[in-house]
Scaffold this motif. Structure first.
Motif, PDB file in Angstrom:
ATOM      1  N   UNK A 143      63.971  -6.379  58.766  1.00  0.00           N
ATOM      2  CA  UNK A 143      64.334  -5.924  60.071  1.00  0.00           C
ATOM      3  C   UNK A 143      63.899  -4.697  60.520  1.00  0.00           C
ATOM      4  N   UNK A 144      64.353  -4.079  61.637  1.00  0.00           N
ATOM      5  CA  UNK A 144      63.757  -2.694  62.032  1.00  0.00           C
ATOM      6  C   UNK A 144      64.059  -1.591  61.184  1.00  0.00           C
ATOM      7  N   UNK A 145      65.340  -1.801  60.495  1.00  0.00           N
ATOM      8  CA  UNK A 145      65.610  -0.702  59.238  1.00  0.00           C
ATOM      9  C   UNK A 145      65.240  -0.940  57.970  1.00  0.00           C
ATOM     10  N   UNK A 146      64.427  -1.926  57.640  1.00  0.00           N
ATOM     11  CA  UNK A 146      63.818  -2.402  56.278  1.00  0.00           C
ATOM     12  C   UNK A 146      64.833  -3.224  55.605  1.00  0.00           C
ATOM     13  N   UNK A 147      65.845  -3.857  56.208  1.00  0.00           N
ATOM     14  CA  UNK A 147      66.736  -4.617  55.511  1.00  0.00           C
ATOM     15  C   UNK A 147      65.952  -5.885  55.066  1.00  0.00           C
ATOM     16  N   UNK A 153      76.406  -5.775  62.855  1.00  0.00           N
ATOM     17  CA  UNK A 153      75.605  -4.570  62.687  1.00  0.00           C
ATOM     18  C   UNK A 153      76.294  -3.432  63.218  1.00  0.00           C
ATOM     19  N   UNK A 154      76.231  -2.448  62.322  1.00  0.00           N
ATOM     20  CA  UNK A 154      76.970  -1.094  62.277  1.00  0.00           C
ATOM     21  C   UNK A 154      76.041   0.055  62.402  1.00  0.00           C
ATOM     22  N   UNK A 155      76.026   0.934  63.382  1.00  0.00           N
ATOM     23  CA  UNK A 155      75.517   2.146  63.425  1.00  0.00           C
ATOM     24  C   UNK A 155      76.223   3.177  63.359  1.00  0.00           C
ATOM     25  N   UNK A 156      76.469   3.926  62.363  1.00  0.00           N
ATOM     26  CA  UNK A 156      77.330   5.013  62.253  1.00  0.00           C
ATOM     27  C   UNK A 156      76.810   6.379  62.669  1.00  0.00           C
ATOM     28  N   UNK A 157      77.686   6.816  63.639  1.00  0.00           N
ATOM     29  CA  UNK A 157      77.055   7.952  64.466  1.00  0.00           C
ATOM     30  C   UNK A 157      77.780   9.149  63.913  1.00  0.00           C
ATOM     31  N   UNK A 158      78.960   9.056  62.764  1.00  0.00           N
ATOM     32  CA  UNK A 158      79.255  10.232  61.992  1.00  0.00           C
ATOM     33  C   UNK A 158      79.904   9.601  60.784  1.00  0.00           C
ATOM     34  N   UNK A 179      73.991  -1.792  58.127  1.00  0.00           N
ATOM     35  CA  UNK A 179      74.021  -0.667  58.645  1.00  0.00           C
ATOM     36  C   UNK A 179      72.714  -0.365  59.259  1.00  0.00           C
ATOM     37  N   UNK A 180      72.541  -0.048  60.485  1.00  0.00           N
ATOM     38  CA  UNK A 180      71.328   0.197  61.125  1.00  0.00           C
ATOM     39  C   UNK A 180      71.318   1.608  62.077  1.00  0.00           C
ATOM     40  N   UNK A 181      70.050   1.850  62.410  1.00  0.00           N
ATOM     41  CA  UNK A 181      69.831   3.220  62.900  1.00  0.00           C
ATOM     42  C   UNK A 181      70.183   3.127  64.412  1.00  0.00           C
ATOM     43  N   UNK A 196      67.821   3.510  53.451  1.00  0.00           N
ATOM     44  CA  UNK A 196      67.618   3.280  52.178  1.00  0.00           C
ATOM     45  C   UNK A 196      66.288   2.829  51.500  1.00  0.00           C
ATOM     46  N   UNK A 197      65.427   2.457  52.668  1.00  0.00           N
ATOM     47  CA  UNK A 197      64.093   2.050  52.461  1.00  0.00           C
ATOM     48  C   UNK A 197      64.098   0.965  51.333  1.00  0.00           C
TER      49      UNK A 197
END
Length: 162
Positions: free
Chosen positions: A145-149, A74-79, A19-21, A85-86
């Motif tokens: 990665x950019x989201x902390x994974x 790579x999955x960006x949930x928009x809703x 999951x990515x932002x 999670x940090x």
């Protein structure tokens, strides 16, 4: 009988979902990391898929980058939009994705020169700190990665991490 007593024989991986932002930023990061671009990109808007994941709905953008033997979804949930999670390596439920390399020292130097920020120094497994002995000489380094994974590069020795 418990679940742990019932072997399912799941022995082959298909993909890992992350999951990515910001899908575009993550595509750029993983494309630079792997040297491969997405083989699939798209959107999804589904109540049944959301329910299958324990969510009321799943609206998302996704991209898949294939590496040898594994897809990286790579999955960006928009809703619904989730919270970061940090993840830290010692938190239950956290995970990491490991990339096998043939020449650890060369890859590590290239990544540092390119600006990858490693979480700590690289490490080589030594006697007395790790068992089995098959892992001796294995080299690892961790980064995010950019989201902390949590991500890892590894040059395994012996029969370790094959």
């Amino acid at each position: 009988m418990t679940v742990a007593d019932t072997p399912m024989n799941l022995t082959r991986g298909a993909h890992v979902g992350i999951s990515v932002s910001d899908l575009d930023a993550s595509i750029a990061f993983y494309t630079a990391l792997t040297g491969r671009g997405p083989v699939a990109e798209g959107t999804m808007d589904s109540v049944p898929f959301g329910i299958s994941q324990g969510l009321p709905v799943a609206k998302l953008r996704y991209a898949t980058i294939n590496i040898d033997g594994l897809g990286i979804d790579l999955i960006q949930f928009t809703e619904p939009v989730g919270e970061r999670t940090n993840g830290k390596a010692n938190r239950p439920g956290s995970m990491h994705l490991c990339f096998k390399v043939d020449d650890f020292d060369a890859v590590y130097r290239r990544m540092r020169a390119a600006g990858y920020d490693f979480l700590g120094d690289d490490y080589t497994f030594v006697a007395g700190e790790v068992t089995p002995d098959a892992a001796l000489g294995t080299k690892v380094a961790y980064f995010n990665d950019p989201d902390g994974t949590n991500l890892e590069i590894i040059e395994p020795k012996g029969g370790f991490a094959n």
